[in-house]
Design a protein around this motif. Structure first.
Motif, PDB file in Angstrom:
ATOM      1  N   ALA A   1     -11.395 -13.126   0.600  1.00 16.51           N
ATOM      2  CA  ALA A   1     -10.777 -11.893   0.255  1.00 16.51           C
ATOM      3  C   ALA A   1     -11.016 -11.288  -0.967  1.00 16.51           C
TER       4      ALA A   1
ATOM      5  N   PHE B   1      -7.672  -1.088  12.333  1.00 11.46           N
ATOM      6  CA  PHE B   1      -7.820  -1.716  10.956  1.00 11.46           C
ATOM      7  C   PHE B   1      -7.574  -3.236  11.134  1.00 11.46           C
TER       8      PHE B   1
ATOM      9  N   ILE C   1      -1.319  -5.640   1.982  1.00  7.35           N
ATOM     10  CA  ILE C   1      -2.859  -6.293   1.978  1.00  7.35           C
ATOM     11  C   ILE C   1      -2.674  -7.540   0.865  1.00  7.35           C
TER      12      ILE C   1
ATOM     13  N   ALA D   1      -7.386 -14.183   3.580  1.00  8.49           N
ATOM     14  CA  ALA D   1      -6.865 -12.728   3.402  1.00  8.49           C
ATOM     15  C   ALA D   1      -5.902 -12.355   4.401  1.00  8.49           C
TER      16      ALA D   1
ATOM     17  N   THR E   1      -2.955   2.701   6.804  1.00 13.35           N
ATOM     18  CA  THR E   1      -3.186   1.798   7.740  1.00 13.35           C
ATOM     19  C   THR E   1      -2.507   0.749   7.765  1.00 13.35           C
TER      20      THR E   1
ATOM     21  N   GLN F   1     -16.217 -11.405   5.545  1.00 16.26           N
ATOM     22  CA  GLN F   1     -16.674 -12.714   6.113  1.00 16.26           C
ATOM     23  C   GLN F   1     -15.789 -13.820   5.732  1.00 16.26           C
TER      24      GLN F   1
ATOM     25  N   GLN G   1     -13.277  -9.811  10.202  1.00 16.94           N
ATOM     26  CA  GLN G   1     -13.840 -10.387   9.060  1.00 16.94           C
ATOM     27  C   GLN G   1     -13.157 -11.596   8.636  1.00 16.94           C
ATOM     28  N   GLY G   2     -12.335 -12.156   9.473  1.00 15.48           N
ATOM     29  CA  GLY G   2     -11.939 -13.722   9.071  1.00 15.48           C
ATOM     30  C   GLY G   2     -10.268 -13.450   8.481  1.00 15.48           C
ATOM     31  N   GLY G   3      -9.946 -12.375   8.462  1.00 20.05           N
ATOM     32  CA  GLY G   3      -8.354 -12.211   7.963  1.00 20.05           C
ATOM     33  C   GLY G   3      -7.367 -12.564   8.771  1.00 20.05           C
TER      34      GLY G   3
ATOM     35  N   ILE H   1     -14.195  -5.039   5.647  1.00 16.02           N
ATOM     36  CA  ILE H   1     -13.072  -3.977   5.800  1.00 16.02           C
ATOM     37  C   ILE H   1     -12.424  -3.878   4.460  1.00 16.02           C
TER      38      ILE H   1
ATOM     39  N   ILE I   1       0.969  -1.234   0.050  1.00 16.69           N
ATOM     40  CA  ILE I   1      -0.087   0.065  -0.013  1.00 16.69           C
ATOM     41  C   ILE I   1       0.948   1.377  -0.100  1.00 16.69           C
TER      42      ILE I   1
ATOM     43  N   ASN J   1     -10.549  -4.852  12.832  1.00 16.53           N
ATOM     44  CA  ASN J   1     -11.602  -5.198  11.989  1.00 16.53           C
ATOM     45  C   ASN J   1     -11.239  -6.351  11.034  1.00 16.53           C
ATOM     46  N   PHE J   2     -10.042  -6.326  10.576  1.00 12.15           N
ATOM     47  CA  PHE J   2      -9.474  -7.338   9.417  1.00 12.15           C
ATOM     48  C   PHE J   2      -9.652  -8.807   9.992  1.00 12.15           C
TER      49      PHE J   2
END
Lengths: 183, 183
Positions: free
Chosen positions: B73, A98, A66, A73, A62, B70, A105-107, B32, A36, A101-102
């Motif tokens: 990616a 960040f 990624i 992820a 952030t 969820q 979401q399963g990352g 995210i 990034i 939250n990541f």
């Protein structure tokens, strides 16, 4: 690659090793990871030679990287320290938010921490950093000591990858499954 | 947000809607997503007022957005067209290569395509763009006609999200499972 004097190229030796590793990961079909860029807003652009004569730094970025590897992820940050500890002032609250939250979401989030003195790079899972971060916010120590890093999570130059962090990620995921009694 | 004259703010109205949607997604714990800034390399920085007096555009960016929702990616690009088709010249081979690799790793890639004339935004899965891209490379048509877009994949302003593309993504995944006879 240009060098400038204050921001954005801190940790560039480490970053170059990571970038090379990522390129090789893509070539060998193991992962795809995007660096990034530092957010910069151009204000004046010379359209003839495509240079920017005025710009400013945008909101803080952030995380550094990624990507996705075999259905997972991932996001991570690279940190370098010349001390015998990792100062938490290196890490910012918006990065923590960040990453939180990541992971929700399963990352999977982590840091690659380079100790310059010992030439060692550690994979530091977000879940292991978090207690230090929370402790620091409560007035406890402001850094993670070298001994706080798990030797199992050392990242090595192996199989042709300068920093083969996917191997360490695999080890980390395995240990998570053991903890959850899935193995 | 600054406006400049050549590159990077094309499609900004669309981008603003996406950015707002992403902020709401994060707040409500649905996803995210990170906007990838245009890569710019500063050459001269004024350390007193933190402005940049010389910089140049770096290598072309790959995709506009990367994130996770969820456990999946995702990466996508925003495109706006004032025609009755999406010119494929808007899309670059390094983006295609990135998306191909991203899907190989188990991620999902797509485009959000805004038709300005009809004020419609379509979710265009990478897998549906790919045949047009390959055809174009073989000398076939250089754009995707409006009729080539699947009406099922229209993205709406709903449930408080200006461009609720996650809903369309869900629909797309569902249709994929049907195709694979998983449902």
């Amino acid at each position: 690659m240009g060098y400038w004097n204050t921001r954005g190229l801190r940790g560039s030796a480490l970053e170059e090793m990571i970038n090379l590793t990522n390129t090789l990961y893509t070539q060998r079909g193991l992962a795809i990871v995007q660096k990034i860029p530092t957010p910069i807003t151009p204000v004046e652009v010379n359209n003839i030679n495509r240079t920017i004569s005025k710009a400013y730094f945008g909101q803080q970025s952030t995380v550094d990287y990624i990507g996705v590897t075999q259905g997972i992820a991932i996001c991570f940050d690279a940190k370098e320290t010349s001390r015998q500890s990792l100062p938490l002032s290196n890490i910012h609250s918006h990065q923590i938010a960040f990453m939180k939250n990541f992971e929700k979401q399963g990352g999977i989030c982590f840091f690659l921490v380079s100790f310059i003195q010992s030439s060692e790079v550690f994979f530091l899972p977000f879940s292991e950093l978090k207690p230090y971060w929370d402790g620091c916010a409560m007035g406890e120590r402001k850094s993670i000591p070298y001994d706080g890093f798990n030797k199992l999570y050392l990242v090595f130059n192996q199989k042709g990858f300068p920093l083969h962090y996917l191997e360490t990620l695999g080890l980390f995921r395995c240990s998570q499954r053991v903890e959850r009694n899935e193995i």
